[in-house]
Design an enzyme around this catalytic site. Sequence first.
Site, PDB file in Angstrom:
ATOM      1  N   THR A 108       0.832  -1.213   0.000  1.00  0.00           N
ATOM      2  CA  THR A 108       0.000   0.000   0.000  1.00  0.00           C
ATOM      3  C   THR A 108       0.862   1.257   0.000  1.00  0.00           C
ATOM      4  OG1 THR A 108      -0.120   0.286   2.396  1.00  0.00           O
ATOM      5  CG2 THR A 108      -1.695  -1.253   1.416  1.00  0.00           C
ATOM      6  N   CYS A 109       0.208   2.397  -0.186  1.00  0.00           N
ATOM      7  CA  CYS A 109       0.941   3.666  -0.240  1.00  0.00           C
ATOM      8  C   CYS A 109       1.280   4.215   1.142  1.00  0.00           C
ATOM      9  CB  CYS A 109       0.124   4.697  -1.002  1.00  0.00           C
ATOM     10  SG  CYS A 109      -0.059   4.227  -2.712  1.00  0.00           S
ATOM     11  N   ASP A 110       0.840   3.537   2.190  1.00  0.00           N
ATOM     12  CA  ASP A 110       1.146   3.985   3.546  1.00  0.00           C
ATOM     13  C   ASP A 110       2.593   3.631   3.874  1.00  0.00           C
ATOM     14  OD1 ASP A 110       1.381   4.493   6.196  1.00  0.00           O
ATOM     15  OD2 ASP A 110      -0.226   3.153   6.843  1.00  0.00           O
ATOM     16  N   ASN A 163      -6.331   0.201  -0.143  1.00  0.00           N
ATOM     17  CA  ASN A 163      -5.622   0.450  -1.417  1.00  0.00           C
ATOM     18  C   ASN A 163      -6.011  -0.537  -2.523  1.00  0.00           C
ATOM     19  OD1 ASN A 163      -2.401   2.066  -1.185  1.00  0.00           O
ATOM     20  ND2 ASN A 163      -4.152   2.375   0.138  1.00  0.00           N
TER      21      ASN A 163
END
Length: 400
Positions: A328-330, A368
Amino acid sequence: MIDSFDTAAEMAARLEPEEPVYCLRPHVISATARRFVTGFPGDVLYAVKCNDNPIVLQAIHDGGVRHFDTASVAEVAEIAGHFPEQTSHYMHPVKSQRSIEEAYFHYGVRSFAVDHPDELEKLLEVTGGRDLTVVVRVQTPRNMAVFDLGGKFGASVEEAAELLRAASAPDRRLGLTFHVGSQCLNPDAYRRAIKLAGRVLRLARVPIDILDVGGGFPVAYAGVDVPPLEDFFAAIDETATGIRLPEGCRLLCEPGRSMVAEGCSIVVRVTLRRSDSLYLNDGIYGGLSDLTFNGIDMPMRVIRAIGGKPRPAADPDNLAAFRLFGPTCDSGDKLPRPYLLDAGVADGDWIEIGQAGAYSNVLATRFNGFQSARTVLVRDDAFRPGPADRHDRQTRQAAE
Ligand SMILES: Cc1ncc(COP(=O)(O)O)c(C=O)c1O
């Protein structure tokens, strides 16, 4: 029809999966369930929350488990659907009125946990109080396990005694329960908790029919020494005898983690290698959230990609420490500790992560858009930590 393979490596070679793959080993789960059923000095309930995959539930049933610890009406319904003749125990101490009603009247659940007078009142009011087992949850001391569960639930000794007295009625069964915390490494925790239950009984002066010692039994994850399950069973048996339970009182336990962890590995794919960082197709928002906790380290091995450029097989003696990131983009989607893996690991390779059957698939989110995963059957033995994983832990600690 679910696909079945000899090993996870064979699965990777045949399917070349883009998504994370849960490799279930039902024979391993059934063997652990049998170990509980034959070794535990009472009835074994499986904690459904830990992994409710139907294949897992069937494997546990095949191993002889006939009771289920459920935490919601959805879980009660699930068990009723799979095993209509079996019993669910609704062991969540906080339940809505509607869920008690549905569990009791629609699904025939008769055993409910409580830890507060208002919850008891609700339970008696909704069910009418007849044909009922009221199980009072007492809070245990903290720091007895990797995951404390006492902070949220459980009555004090005095409150628990009061609840038992308030729940007591001629046509009602009574029980006491506790949870020492998940991944409890020391049988002494059960000794202490059972002695605490003994104090409740002496104060309450009402007989109980059930002493439920909860879950918490450990898994031998990488780098931790855990006593065999049988040591826990012996400690429970001996201490329960010591507190002189009332005649006919049965012992119960509710294992989750220890029942299923070893029966499943997850095969994840390397999307990108950037120096000593590997970006994977699964992470803490998927099936790997348990790896964020100290004391939970699972064994890992690289499966080299089949389709791409031919490369030598993974070399167990040529290892390097890698940081692992989820998809994910986290930026927080990463594992907190580095892992030792084949130094030649590359984009497109897979990594098999062992002992991943507990609190993995059930905690995966669709954050996501990475929600898809696949499940297959695998026939080989469980993937447990080896001597290299011990070394792995030390090396990683040095690298941290
Ligand atoms: C009431 C109850 N019973 C059993 C379990 C299973 O515990 P474990 O997976 O540690 O065996 C849990 C876990 O949260 C629980 O809350």
